[in-house]
Motif scaffolding. Structure first.
Motif, PDB file in Angstrom:
ATOM      1  N   ASP A 176       0.830  -1.213   0.000  1.00 51.53           N
ATOM      2  CA  ASP A 176       0.000   0.000   0.000  1.00 51.53           C
ATOM      3  C   ASP A 176       0.860   1.258   0.000  1.00 51.53           C
ATOM      4  OD1 ASP A 176      -2.311  -1.476  -0.064  1.00 51.53           O
ATOM      5  OD2 ASP A 176      -2.703  -1.335   2.094  1.00 51.53           O
ATOM      6  N   ASP A 177       1.987   1.217   0.721  1.00 54.78           N
ATOM      7  CA  ASP A 177       2.921   2.349   0.688  1.00 54.78           C
ATOM      8  C   ASP A 177       3.443   2.562  -0.731  1.00 54.78           C
ATOM      9  OD1 ASP A 177       2.757   2.747   3.462  1.00 54.78           O
ATOM     10  OD2 ASP A 177       4.355   1.296   3.835  1.00 54.78           O
ATOM     11  N   ILE A 178       3.729   1.453  -1.418  1.00 52.85           N
ATOM     12  CA  ILE A 178       4.233   1.536  -2.790  1.00 52.85           C
ATOM     13  C   ILE A 178       3.209   2.221  -3.688  1.00 52.85           C
ATOM     14  CG2 ILE A 178       4.932   0.180  -4.797  1.00 52.85           C
ATOM     15  CD1 ILE A 178       7.007   0.172  -2.552  1.00 52.85           C
TER      16      ILE A 178
ATOM     17  N   ARG B 189       0.848   4.258  -2.891  1.00 52.53           N
ATOM     18  CA  ARG B 189       0.736   5.677  -2.541  1.00 52.53           C
ATOM     19  C   ARG B 189       1.866   6.486  -3.175  1.00 52.53           C
ATOM     20  NH1 ARG B 189       3.417   7.886   1.481  1.00 52.53           N
ATOM     21  NH2 ARG B 189       3.709   5.854   2.490  1.00 52.53           N
ATOM     22  N   LEU B 190       3.091   5.969  -3.093  1.00 56.99           N
ATOM     23  CA  LEU B 190       4.232   6.704  -3.643  1.00 56.99           C
ATOM     24  C   LEU B 190       4.204   6.743  -5.166  1.00 56.99           C
ATOM     25  CD1 LEU B 190       7.056   5.704  -1.188  1.00 56.99           C
ATOM     26  CD2 LEU B 190       6.497   8.025  -1.892  1.00 56.99           C
ATOM     27  N   VAL B 191       3.769   5.672  -5.779  1.00 60.76           N
ATOM     28  CA  VAL B 191       3.643   5.699  -7.239  1.00 60.76           C
ATOM     29  C   VAL B 191       2.642   6.790  -7.639  1.00 60.76           C
ATOM     30  CG1 VAL B 191       2.836   4.420  -9.258  1.00 60.76           C
ATOM     31  CG2 VAL B 191       4.307   3.291  -7.570  1.00 60.76           C
ATOM     32  N   GLY B 192       1.557   6.908  -6.889  1.00 64.92           N
ATOM     33  CA  GLY B 192       0.579   7.954  -7.169  1.00 64.92           C
ATOM     34  C   GLY B 192       1.180   9.345  -7.039  1.00 64.92           C
ATOM     35  N   TRP B 193       1.980   9.553  -6.002  1.00 65.57           N
ATOM     36  CA  TRP B 193       2.637  10.845  -5.820  1.00 65.57           C
ATOM     37  C   TRP B 193       3.587  11.152  -6.977  1.00 65.57           C
ATOM     38  CZ3 TRP B 193       4.370  11.011   0.042  1.00 65.57           C
ATOM     39  CH2 TRP B 193       3.233  11.039   0.851  1.00 65.57           C
ATOM     40  N   LEU B 194       4.379  10.136  -7.360  1.00 68.29           N
ATOM     41  CA  LEU B 194       5.338  10.339  -8.449  1.00 68.29           C
ATOM     42  C   LEU B 194       4.625  10.661  -9.758  1.00 68.29           C
ATOM     43  CD1 LEU B 194       7.741   7.422  -7.511  1.00 68.29           C
ATOM     44  CD2 LEU B 194       8.416   9.832  -7.604  1.00 68.29           C
ATOM     45  N   ARG B 195       3.494  10.018  -9.985  1.00 69.22           N
ATOM     46  CA  ARG B 195       2.761  10.215 -11.234  1.00 69.22           C
ATOM     47  C   ARG B 195       2.141  11.607 -11.328  1.00 69.22           C
ATOM     48  NH1 ARG B 195       4.909   8.035 -14.912  1.00 69.22           N
ATOM     49  NH2 ARG B 195       4.817   5.787 -15.198  1.00 69.22           N
TER      50      ARG B 195
ATOM     51  N   LEU C 232       9.449  -8.868  -3.234  1.00 71.45           N
ATOM     52  CA  LEU C 232       8.780  -9.290  -4.463  1.00 71.45           C
ATOM     53  C   LEU C 232       7.352  -8.748  -4.515  1.00 71.45           C
ATOM     54  CD1 LEU C 232       8.861 -10.922  -7.098  1.00 71.45           C
ATOM     55  CD2 LEU C 232       8.022 -12.896  -5.784  1.00 71.45           C
ATOM     56  N   SER C 233       6.629  -8.813  -3.409  1.00 73.33           N
ATOM     57  CA  SER C 233       5.253  -8.299  -3.381  1.00 73.33           C
ATOM     58  C   SER C 233       5.218  -6.812  -3.716  1.00 73.33           C
ATOM     59  CB  SER C 233       4.628  -8.529  -2.000  1.00 73.33           C
ATOM     60  OG  SER C 233       4.547  -9.908  -1.708  1.00 73.33           O
ATOM     61  N   ASN C 234       6.160  -6.061  -3.155  1.00 74.25           N
ATOM     62  CA  ASN C 234       6.212  -4.626  -3.436  1.00 74.25           C
ATOM     63  C   ASN C 234       6.543  -4.358  -4.897  1.00 74.25           C
ATOM     64  OD1 ASN C 234       5.569  -3.890  -0.836  1.00 74.25           O
ATOM     65  ND2 ASN C 234       7.679  -3.564  -0.190  1.00 74.25           N
ATOM     66  N   THR C 235       7.438  -5.172  -5.463  1.00 76.68           N
ATOM     67  CA  THR C 235       7.805  -5.006  -6.870  1.00 76.68           C
ATOM     68  C   THR C 235       6.604  -5.286  -7.771  1.00 76.68           C
ATOM     69  OG1 THR C 235      10.094  -5.626  -6.384  1.00 76.68           O
ATOM     70  CG2 THR C 235       9.392  -5.777  -8.675  1.00 76.68           C
ATOM     71  N   LEU C 236       5.885  -6.358  -7.484  1.00 74.52           N
ATOM     72  CA  LEU C 236       4.724  -6.708  -8.309  1.00 74.52           C
ATOM     73  C   LEU C 236       3.590  -5.692  -8.150  1.00 74.52           C
ATOM     74  CD1 LEU C 236       4.704 -10.578  -7.775  1.00 74.52           C
ATOM     75  CD2 LEU C 236       5.507  -9.306  -9.777  1.00 74.52           C
ATOM     76  N   ARG C 237       3.408  -5.145  -6.944  1.00 69.31           N
ATOM     77  CA  ARG C 237       2.391  -4.100  -6.773  1.00 69.31           C
ATOM     78  C   ARG C 237       2.785  -2.865  -7.591  1.00 69.31           C
ATOM     79  NH1 ARG C 237      -1.348  -1.896  -3.061  1.00 69.31           N
ATOM     80  NH2 ARG C 237      -1.897  -4.065  -2.566  1.00 69.31           N
ATOM     81  N   ALA C 238       4.075  -2.521  -7.561  1.00 70.74           N
ATOM     82  CA  ALA C 238       4.526  -1.373  -8.341  1.00 70.74           C
ATOM     83  C   ALA C 238       4.252  -1.593  -9.825  1.00 70.74           C
ATOM     84  CB  ALA C 238       6.019  -1.129  -8.099  1.00 70.74           C
ATOM     85  N   HIS C 239       4.512  -2.815 -10.305  1.00 70.86           N
ATOM     86  CA  HIS C 239       4.258  -3.099 -11.719  1.00 70.86           C
ATOM     87  C   HIS C 239       2.769  -2.988 -12.029  1.00 70.86           C
ATOM     88  CE1 HIS C 239       3.402  -5.896 -15.128  1.00 70.86           C
ATOM     89  NE2 HIS C 239       4.317  -5.099 -15.665  1.00 70.86           N
TER      90      HIS C 239
END
Length: 534
Positions: free
Chosen positions: A177-179, A181-187, A206-213
């Motif tokens: 969920d943190d990932i 949120r940060l992707v949203g901020w970056l976008r 791995l879970s964080n990487t796949l959520r980011a993708h």
């Protein structure tokens, strides 16, 4: 989607970037077969502080001697701090990248930097792109940044020819969920490619990487078996399997599995990367993973010590690694030593028996207890040593700040008075001892030195053995008998540390009053607890 494997760069924190030519050859072939897109083969650096292997510098000359499979892109990483020195950004770049991209094996240069380094690092992107390189920017410790700071980061990055903006979960404490949120901020301020570099402190790399993708991040970092600083990273072998399921092309995993069996499996057994409860706590509290890595490689830190250091860093801050911070205890007693208790009140003219923490105390317990009842020495137990009957122990002694933190609750329950540099400790730590009677004998630390004063001492290290010897000597004990100082296995650095303390003590005393009465491997005058007279 771009899979970037950075094993030889991030994994070098364990073996000083000294990978064998055979491993590198097998690695490159395995990456190509697994359909990895980019290999980051190391740092590009000007630092030269002791021996490090070729992947610490990843020079063009080194790369030109490798057989790099066609279609596999080559990247190097530059720490942004190296562009923020007195040398200046452009002179540093000229030394780091002496030839244009057309003449170099390097395709992509990634800069790893902290937020405050951005204004000095970003102009390097323009310099490199003018010379034909592709540039990525990796913002470290992004979990600490506010939404406004992330917006400023993307604004600055957008002013320069940066191809991909990366963010790193440097402390390994982020959740999926943190990932998101940060992707949203970056976008909100960046519409170009995004990349992610995760750490596995909490088992979420791995879970964080796949959520980011899933959230649109297309550059994904990983390392073989997760080899990387501290607990390591997302594992390439697992990420490739997941990506395979999302794409029509099928990777050939056989060379990668062979690479793991032949090279990385044995290295992992040797160096021990991967997450564990200590790394989990470091991730949870935002502590730099190198603290855990260094302590796990040092036999002087047992479980209680590691947990005490984590607790200390949690309070004092540990986002940046520092050997001085890790060496906290040795820094702790640098102020002028002072205390208010004189050990001569109890020790003058008496024999003192110091009980160490080695197995010799329990192994010879009946003989030791008989000797104590028969001769009535003043018995001092180090730390929480409890291998003999409690009523035969007169005092306890402790000084190492981390050990005191770890043992405070136990000391509060133990019945014996405690000798410790109380007036030099924090109020919170002293309060943790409850209503225990405290003998406040001061301690100062000065390498290579012992001094013996009425209410304080100087010792070469803040270790309880040195402190106990100094207290007994300041107290004018007639003899200092020692039990439970067995020594440690061959190669354990604590043997050398103990030997240095004992040798320093001999140089600063008029007589050799130390006598070991149980087995020891240290250079001590010895007798037997079983002899008619000791």
């Amino acid at each position: 989607m771009m899979i970037l494997d950075c094993t030889l760069r991030d994994g070098g924190y364990y073996n000083d970037w000294d990978f064998s030519p055979e491993l590198i050859r097998d690695y490159l072939a395995a990456m190509k077969a697994a359909q990895v897109n980019v290999v980051e083969l190391g740092f590009r650096s000007l630092k030269n502080q002791g021996f490090t292997g070729p992947c610490a510098y990843t020079t063009d000359q080194f790369l030109q001697n490798l057989v790099i499979p066609e279609g596999l892109l080559v990247a190097v990483m530059v720490n942004g701090a190296e562009l923020c020195t007195e040398l200046g950004c452009e002179p540093a770049l000229q030394r780091l990248f002496p030839m244009p991209a057309a003449d170099s094996p390097v395709d992509i240069v990634r800069f790893a930097c902290h937020f405050h380094e951005l204004p000095q690092v970003l102009p390097a992107a323009g310099w490199l792109v003018d010379r034909g390189y592709r540039v990525g920017l990796n913002l470290m410790q992004i979990a600490d940044r506010t939404r406004a700071e992330v917006a400023e980061f993307t604004r600055l990055a957008g002013e320069w020819p940066v191809e991909v903006v990366y963010f790193a979960d440097s402390m390994g404490g982020m959740t999926p969920d943190d990932i998101s949120r940060l992707v949203g901020w970056l976008r909100e301020g960046w519409d170009g490619p995004l990349g992610i570099h995760t750490h596995d402190n909490m088992g979420l790399a791995l879970s964080n990487t796949l959520r980011a993708h899933a959230d649109g991040v297309t550059w994904l970092d990983a390392t073989v078996t997760g080899m990387g600083r501290g607990p390591g990273n997302a594992r390439t072998e697992e990420l490739v399997i997941e990506v395979d399921a999302l794409s029509e092309s099928k990777a050939n995993l056989v060379p990668l599995m062979t690479l793991i069996r032949k090279h990385f499996g044995p290295m992992k057994a040797q160096y021990g990367w991967g997450t564990n409860p200590y790394y989990y706590l470091a991730g949870k509290y935002g502590l730099h993973p190198t603290y855990i890595q260094k302590m796990q490689c040092d036999a002087r830190y047992d479980e209680e010590d590691v947990l005490a250091v984590i607790d200390h860093l949690r309070t004092e801050g540990g986002k940046s690694f520092s050997f001085d911070t890790l060496d906290y205890a040795r820094q702790f007693y640098r102020e002028d030593a002072h205390g208010n208790w004189n050990p001569a009140e109890l020790m003058a003219g008496r024999e003192v028996l110091i009980l160490g923490t080695g197995p010799g105390v329990a192994a010879h317990r009946p003989a030791l207890e008989s000797f104590i009842r028969r001769t009535r020495p003043l018995v001092i137990a180090l730390n929480t040593q409890s291998a003999v009957a409690s009523d035969l122990i007169d005092l306890r002694i402790a000084c190492h700040p981390l050990r005191l933190l770890a043992d405070a609750e136990d000391h509060a329950k133990l019945p014996q008075p405690l000798i410790t540099p109380a007036s030099m400790l924090s109020d919170d730590l002293v309060a943790a001892f409850g209503d225990k009677r405290i003998m406040d004998f001061g301690l100062g630390v000065k390498p290579g030195c012992f001094e013996f004063h009425a209410t304080h001492c100087i010792a070469p290290a803040p270790l309880v053995l040195a402190y106990a010897l100094a207290a007994a000597t300041s107290g004018r004990a007639t003899r200092i008998l020692m039990a439970g100082f067995d020594g440690y296995p061959d190669g354990d650095p604590r043997n050398e540390e103990t030997s240095e303390i004992l040798e320093t003590y001999r140089r600063h005393t008029d007589e050799d009053r130390l006598i070991a009465i149980t087995p020891t491997r240290h250079r001590l005058r010895g007798t037997s607890i079983y002899a008619p007279t000791v």
